[in-house]
Design an enzyme around this catalytic site. Structure first.
Site, PDB file in Angstrom:
ATOM      1  N   ASP A   1       2.027 -24.845   5.534  1.00 22.69           N
ATOM      2  CA  ASP A   1       3.408 -24.751   6.027  1.00 22.69           C
ATOM      3  C   ASP A   1       3.432 -24.848   7.553  1.00 22.69           C
ATOM      4  OD1 ASP A   1       4.219 -24.121   3.303  1.00 22.69           O
ATOM      5  OD2 ASP A   1       3.142 -22.259   3.672  1.00 22.69           O
TER       6      ASP A   1
ATOM      7  N   HIS B   1       4.979 -18.245   1.028  1.00 18.16           N
ATOM      8  CA  HIS B   1       4.736 -19.680   0.823  1.00 18.16           C
ATOM      9  C   HIS B   1       5.668 -20.140  -0.297  1.00 18.16           C
ATOM     10  CE1 HIS B   1       2.825 -23.519   0.355  1.00 18.16           C
ATOM     11  NE2 HIS B   1       2.469 -23.240  -0.884  1.00 18.16           N
TER      12      HIS B   1
HETATM   13  P1  NAD Z   1      -5.654 -28.475 -10.456  1.00 15.29           P
HETATM   14  O1  NAD Z   1      -4.998 -28.194 -11.753  1.00 15.29           O
HETATM   15  O2  NAD Z   1      -6.008 -29.883 -10.104  1.00 15.29           O
HETATM   16  O3  NAD Z   1      -7.000 -27.640 -10.353  1.00 15.29           O
HETATM   17  C1  NAD Z   1      -7.057 -26.278 -10.648  1.00 15.29           C
HETATM   18  C2  NAD Z   1      -8.446 -26.006 -11.183  1.00 15.29           C
HETATM   19  O4  NAD Z   1      -8.550 -24.608 -11.356  1.00 15.29           O
HETATM   20  C3  NAD Z   1      -8.699 -26.666 -12.539  1.00 15.29           C
HETATM   21  O5  NAD Z   1      -9.902 -27.418 -12.478  1.00 15.29           O
HETATM   22  C4  NAD Z   1      -8.816 -25.476 -13.486  1.00 15.29           C
HETATM   23  O6  NAD Z   1      -9.764 -25.710 -14.522  1.00 15.29           O
HETATM   24  C5  NAD Z   1      -9.289 -24.385 -12.541  1.00 15.29           C
HETATM   25  N1  NAD Z   1      -9.018 -23.031 -12.994  1.00 15.29           N
HETATM   26  C6  NAD Z   1      -7.957 -22.556 -13.700  1.00 15.29           C
HETATM   27  N2  NAD Z   1      -8.117 -21.258 -13.963  1.00 15.29           N
HETATM   28  C7  NAD Z   1      -9.273 -20.877 -13.390  1.00 15.29           C
HETATM   29  C8  NAD Z   1      -9.985 -19.650 -13.322  1.00 15.29           C
HETATM   30  N3  NAD Z   1      -9.533 -18.548 -13.921  1.00 15.29           N
HETATM   31  N4  NAD Z   1     -11.151 -19.644 -12.654  1.00 15.29           N
HETATM   32  C9  NAD Z   1     -11.639 -20.750 -12.070  1.00 15.29           C
HETATM   33  N5  NAD Z   1     -11.030 -21.936 -12.109  1.00 15.29           N
HETATM   34  C10 NAD Z   1      -9.857 -21.999 -12.762  1.00 15.29           C
HETATM   35  O7  NAD Z   1      -4.768 -27.800  -9.323  1.00 15.29           O
HETATM   36  P2  NAD Z   1      -4.800 -28.052  -7.746  1.00 15.29           P
HETATM   37  O8  NAD Z   1      -3.874 -29.157  -7.435  1.00 15.29           O
HETATM   38  O9  NAD Z   1      -6.208 -28.114  -7.274  1.00 15.29           O
HETATM   39  O10 NAD Z   1      -4.060 -26.715  -7.233  1.00 15.29           O
HETATM   40  C11 NAD Z   1      -4.660 -25.450  -7.369  1.00 15.29           C
HETATM   41  C12 NAD Z   1      -3.680 -24.355  -6.964  1.00 15.29           C
HETATM   42  O11 NAD Z   1      -3.383 -24.449  -5.574  1.00 15.29           O
HETATM   43  C13 NAD Z   1      -2.323 -24.431  -7.677  1.00 15.29           C
HETATM   44  O12 NAD Z   1      -1.912 -23.121  -8.018  1.00 15.29           O
HETATM   45  C14 NAD Z   1      -1.408 -25.011  -6.622  1.00 15.29           C
HETATM   46  O13 NAD Z   1      -0.071 -24.685  -6.839  1.00 15.29           O
HETATM   47  C15 NAD Z   1      -1.964 -24.340  -5.397  1.00 15.29           C
HETATM   48  N6  NAD Z   1      -1.598 -24.923  -4.083  1.00 15.29           N
HETATM   49  C16 NAD Z   1      -1.337 -24.057  -3.068  1.00 15.29           C
HETATM   50  C17 NAD Z   1      -1.011 -24.536  -1.816  1.00 15.29           C
HETATM   51  C18 NAD Z   1      -0.702 -23.601  -0.667  1.00 15.29           C
HETATM   52  O14 NAD Z   1      -0.273 -24.091   0.391  1.00 15.29           O
HETATM   53  N7  NAD Z   1      -0.902 -22.300  -0.764  1.00 15.29           N
HETATM   54  C19 NAD Z   1      -0.955 -25.920  -1.610  1.00 15.29           C
HETATM   55  C20 NAD Z   1      -1.232 -26.791  -2.673  1.00 15.29           C
HETATM   56  C21 NAD Z   1      -1.550 -26.261  -3.916  1.00 15.29           C
HETATM   57  C1  LMR Z   2       2.598 -27.096  -1.627  1.00 13.96           C
HETATM   58  O1  LMR Z   2       3.257 -26.440  -0.822  1.00 13.96           O
HETATM   59  O2  LMR Z   2       2.436 -28.319  -1.509  1.00 13.96           O
HETATM   60  C2  LMR Z   2       1.914 -26.375  -2.761  1.00 13.96           C
HETATM   61  O3  LMR Z   2       2.194 -25.012  -2.741  1.00 13.96           O
HETATM   62  C3  LMR Z   2       2.212 -26.979  -4.067  1.00 13.96           C
HETATM   63  C4  LMR Z   2       3.608 -26.632  -4.531  1.00 13.96           C
HETATM   64  O4  LMR Z   2       3.752 -26.157  -5.661  1.00 13.96           O
HETATM   65  O5  LMR Z   2       4.529 -26.837  -3.748  1.00 13.96           O
END
Ligand code: NAD
Ligand code: LMR
Length: 328
Positions: free
Chosen positions: A160, A188
């Protein structure tokens, strides 16, 4: 002299963000080009074959700094003696969902992982929660690890913060490197409050330079707040490379310092700025000597108070929704 390797845990290592993250950590972009790392990768059992493929690719890079890789579905192995823990593994939202809709699906993951960190991680482990809803998941992990200092737990608001920098740079026609003292307060989520009142852009006050309150309130703040949804809409998938980049920025700054520069981290409030003690809230910090420190004493005007209270209210509701996971 070569440094001793440090241990870096990444959960959800076979996911989208993991695929953008691991190679950069192994190449030294997070902890420095002189710091060997041992990667300890956690996945759920069905994703272990996919993780194996990612590890084969890591091997094929022959990274000089990669001193070892552990692949496991057991949190107690993944977090054993770990120095840096990036908690990415969780379900991402899809079109039409808000991040808090993930609370039920993802909350439980963070009790298990918080307990494992409590039991087996290095006592000075730096924990970054990326999996959404990131602030509340960090709260759950922190509360599940009562033997670790609360300041070890952080949530990712750096994406962000970087979005806020980039949007302001575009508007003012300046480089992101010319912007100082950006803040993104709160959750967030779309309620986050990107606050440019203290920002300077190429030495000029940002508010004066923009000189358009309506643009700031009605365009800038919502554009930054809803950027995650805009990316899901455009890509059909949630942000990954930019999220991994923000995670690298967050951990690098925490570990190596910011030289006085302000960055935003989701940290456990000490009661400053009217944010109740114990809430994980986006705040301006500086980092030095491996520790973050809150930027204190900033004036909060009426508009800011309203925005900061609105995002706080959402966090309090999220916290109340996971009371059963907080051990109290
Ligand atoms: P994704 O689905 O591609 O990958 C997630 C991985 O986590 C998968 O491989 C899954 O098997 C694994 N997983 C699920 N449960 C698990 C557990 N208990 N232990 C270990 N591994 C586990 O998702 P992604 O695109 O890589 O996103 C991951 C997370 O990050 C999501 O919750 C997404 O919303 C979040 N995210 C946060 C931000 C932020 O700014 N804070 C930004 C982008 C994404
Ligand atoms: C983002 O901000 O891109 C991530 O948190 C993914 C989402 O769910 O928005």
């Amino acid at each position: 002299m070569t440094k001793a390797p440090v241990r870096v845990t990444v959960t959800g290592a076979a996911g989208q963000i993991g695929y953008s993250l691991l190679f950069r950590i192994a190449s030294g972009e997070m902890l420095g080009k002189d710091q060997p790392v041992i990667l300890q990768l956690l996945e759920i059992t069905p994703s272990l074959p996919a993780l194996k493929g990612v590890v084969m690719e890591l091997e094929d890079c022959a990274f000089p700094l990669l001193a070892g890789v552990v692949q496991t579905d057991d949190p107690n192995i993944a977090f054993k003696d770990t120095n840096y823990a990036l908690l990415v593994g969780a379900r991402p939202r899809s079109k039409g969902m808000e991040r808090k809709d993930l609370l039920e699906a993802n909350g439980a993951i963070f009790t298990v992982q918080g307990r494992a960190l409590n039991d087996v991680a290095a006592r000075d482990v730096k924990v970054l929660v990326v999996g959404n809803p990131a602030n509340t998941n960090a709260l759950i992990a922190m509360n599940s690890a009562p033997d670790l200092p609360r300041q070890n737990f952080t949530a990712m608001l750096r994406l962000d913060h970087n979005r806020a920098l980039s949007q302001l740079a575009t508007r003012t026609g300046k480089a992101v490197t010319e912007i100082e003292k950006m803040i993104v307060w709160g959750n967030h989520s779309p309620t986050m409050y990107p606050d440019i009142r203290f920002c300077s852009v190429a030495g000029q006050n940002a508010v004066g330079l923009v000189n358009d309150e309506a643009w700031y309130r009605d365009t800038y703040i919502p554009t930054v707040g809803k950027r995650g949804a805009a990316i899901i809409e455009a890509r059909g998938l949630s942000s990954a490379a930019s999220a991994a980049n923000a995670a690298i920025d967050h951990m690098r700054d925490w570990a190596l310092g910011t030289n006085g520069k302000w960055v935003t981290m989701g940290v456990c409030s000490d009661g400053s700025y009217g944010i109740p003690e114990g809430i994980i809230y986006g705040m301006p910090v500086t980092c030095a000597g491996g520790k973050w420190e809150l930027v204190k004493g900033l004036e909060i005007d009426a508009f800011s108070r309203e925005k900061m209270d609105a995002t706080l209210q959402e966090l309090t509701e999220e916290r109340d929704g996971v009371k059963h996971l907080l051990g109290k």
